[in-house]
Design a protein around this motif. Structure first.
Motif, short mmCIF file in Angstrom:
data_model
loop_
_atom_site.label_atom_id
_atom_site.label_comp_id
_atom_site.label_asym_id
_atom_site.label_seq_id
_atom_site.Cartn_x
_atom_site.Cartn_y
_atom_site.Cartn_z
N ALA A 157 18.92 13.14 13.98
CA ALA A 157 20.30 13.36 14.42
C ALA A 157 20.93 14.53 13.68
N PHE A 158 20.71 14.61 12.36
CA PHE A 158 21.25 15.73 11.57
C PHE A 158 20.68 17.06 12.05
N LEU A 159 19.39 17.08 12.34
CA LEU A 159 18.74 18.32 12.79
C LEU A 159 19.30 18.79 14.13
N LYS A 160 19.62 17.87 15.00
CA LYS A 160 20.13 18.24 16.33
C LYS A 160 21.61 18.56 16.33
N GLN A 161 22.38 17.90 15.46
CA GLN A 161 23.83 17.94 15.57
C GLN A 161 24.53 18.74 14.49
N THR A 162 23.79 19.20 13.46
CA THR A 162 24.43 19.94 12.36
C THR A 162 23.65 21.21 12.05
N ASP A 163 24.25 22.03 11.20
CA ASP A 163 23.59 23.26 10.73
C ASP A 163 23.06 23.10 9.31
N LEU A 164 23.05 21.87 8.80
CA LEU A 164 22.55 21.64 7.44
C LEU A 164 21.09 22.07 7.34
N ASN A 165 20.72 22.63 6.17
CA ASN A 165 19.33 23.00 6.01
C ASN A 165 18.47 21.77 5.78
N VAL A 166 17.17 21.94 5.89
CA VAL A 166 16.25 20.79 5.84
C VAL A 166 16.30 20.09 4.49
N THR A 167 16.44 20.87 3.42
CA THR A 167 16.50 20.27 2.08
C THR A 167 17.70 19.35 1.94
N GLU A 168 18.85 19.80 2.43
CA GLU A 168 20.06 18.98 2.33
C GLU A 168 19.95 17.74 3.23
N ILE A 169 19.35 17.90 4.38
CA ILE A 169 19.16 16.75 5.27
C ILE A 169 18.25 15.71 4.61
N ALA A 170 17.19 16.20 3.98
CA ALA A 170 16.28 15.29 3.29
C ALA A 170 17.02 14.45 2.26
N THR A 171 17.88 15.11 1.48
CA THR A 171 18.66 14.41 0.47
C THR A 171 19.60 13.40 1.10
N ARG A 172 20.23 13.78 2.21
CA ARG A 172 21.20 12.89 2.86
C ARG A 172 20.57 11.65 3.47
N VAL A 173 19.29 11.71 3.76
CA VAL A 173 18.66 10.53 4.36
C VAL A 173 17.79 9.78 3.35
N GLY A 174 17.92 10.12 2.06
CA GLY A 174 17.30 9.31 1.02
C GLY A 174 16.00 9.83 0.44
N TYR A 175 15.65 11.09 0.70
CA TYR A 175 14.42 11.66 0.15
C TYR A 175 14.76 12.67 -0.94
N ASN A 176 14.24 12.43 -2.13
CA ASN A 176 14.51 13.32 -3.26
C ASN A 176 13.57 14.51 -3.32
N HIS A 177 12.45 14.43 -2.63
CA HIS A 177 11.47 15.50 -2.65
C HIS A 177 11.25 16.01 -1.23
N ILE A 178 11.48 17.29 -1.03
CA ILE A 178 11.39 17.89 0.29
C ILE A 178 9.97 17.77 0.86
#
Length: 303
Positions: free
Chosen positions: A259-280
């Motif tokens: 959903a973040f990838l489709k609906q926002t301009d956040l980069n992949v690293t920030e999206i990973a952090t927002r969904v609970g992943y500390n390591h890209i």
């Protein structure tokens, strides 16, 4: 009984793969005094037992109960128990062991049989003696159940072509009968209320996972919200949602990332952090395993 105490005990817990065929995790046996399991134990799979004749003793969570002809009992995963013969008394018991996924596509139907789930999985969590999973079936229902079990037993012993489908069909009938009988068997509004509270806690724990997926969720803490032991909670998730704890949490996180990838301009690293992943790198591997493509390719495809 507090289920967390079960895991501090030293009795064996049998993995279903040690007792059942992985391709078809089902088994039916006839138990008599010489062939019963007298050792305190537990197992990963669900067990339904029907007393065909005579009487025996059943020890559950340190309490002793008398079983007689027509009694149907449920032994959920990870609950310690054992059988014991009564002095100078014989008995014959039909024991059905299975994992829910033995029913294949019918697993969803089983999960939707809320009353059966309450009887077989939720009710045993409540420690009062009058809430233990035992039903005395009326004579008319005993006849129906005994006929069903005989068909299943014959199919299992002969294993002719199509026997698995035949067993699944009869097993589903047995579960439906169990559901209806338990609904009629419920003793009081207070009993139903207690079961409902445990069921509510289970679904609230799932909702907590869905709203706090970005946090470092531990199985133990989420299971505590469900009023269940960790392994039992994961087993219930497999039954009701078709996924273990790790599988469900991963699915929730990847769905959020999509959903973040489709609906926002956040980069992949920030999206990973927002969904609970500390390591890209971990996020990228998990995302590709789940979707078949990388997060970057997924975003390009949906823009």
């Amino acid at each position: 009984m507090k289920l967390t105490e079960v895991y501090m005990s030293d009795y064996p817990v049998y993995a279903y793969k040690e007792m059942l065929d992985e391709a078809f995790p089902f088994k039916i046996e006839v138990r008599r005094p010489h062939s019963m399991n007298r050792i305190l134990h537990a197992h990963e799979h669900l067990q339904l037992c029907y007393i065909l004749s005579g009487s025996c003793l059943h020890w559950v969570a340190g309490q002793q109960y008398v079983l007689t002809k027509g009694d149907l009992i449920s032994i959920p995963p990870y609950q310690e128990h054992r059988l014991e013969a009564r002095e100078a008394m014989d008995f014959c018991m039909i024991q059905v062991d299975f994992m829910p996924h033995a029913l294949d596509d019918s697993l969803r139907d089983l999960a939707h049989l809320q009353t059966f789930v309450d009887f077989a999985y939720i009710r045993p969590l409540i420690g009062e003696a009058d809430l233990l999973p035992k039903m005395a079936l009326p004579p008319s229902t005993q006849t129906v159940v005994e006929n069903l079990l005989q068909v299943i037993l014959t199919e299992w012993e002969t294993q002719e072509e199509g026997y698995r489908l035949a067993i699944k069909a009869e097993l589903l009938k047995l579960l439906v009968i169990t559901t209806r009988q338990y609904k009629a068997h419920a003793q009081s509004h207070q009993d139903n209320h207690r079961v409902a509270l445990h069921r509510k806690a289970f679904y609230e724990a799932i909702a907590y996972m869905e709203s706090h997926y970005h946090e470092e969720l531990q199985l133990e803490s989420v299971a505590a919200k469900a009023l269940m032991a960790p392994s039992y909670f994961s087993h219930m998730l497999k039954l009701v949602r078709g996924k273990t704890y790790i599988e469900l949490l991963t699915d929730i996180r990847i769905q959020a990332a999509m959903a973040f990838l489709k609906q926002t301009d956040l980069n992949v690293t920030e999206i990973a952090t927002r969904v609970g992943y500390n390591h890209i790198s971990h996020f990228n591997r998990t995302f590709k395993k789940h979707t078949g493509i990388t997060p970057g390719d997924y975003r390009k495809h949906h823009i």
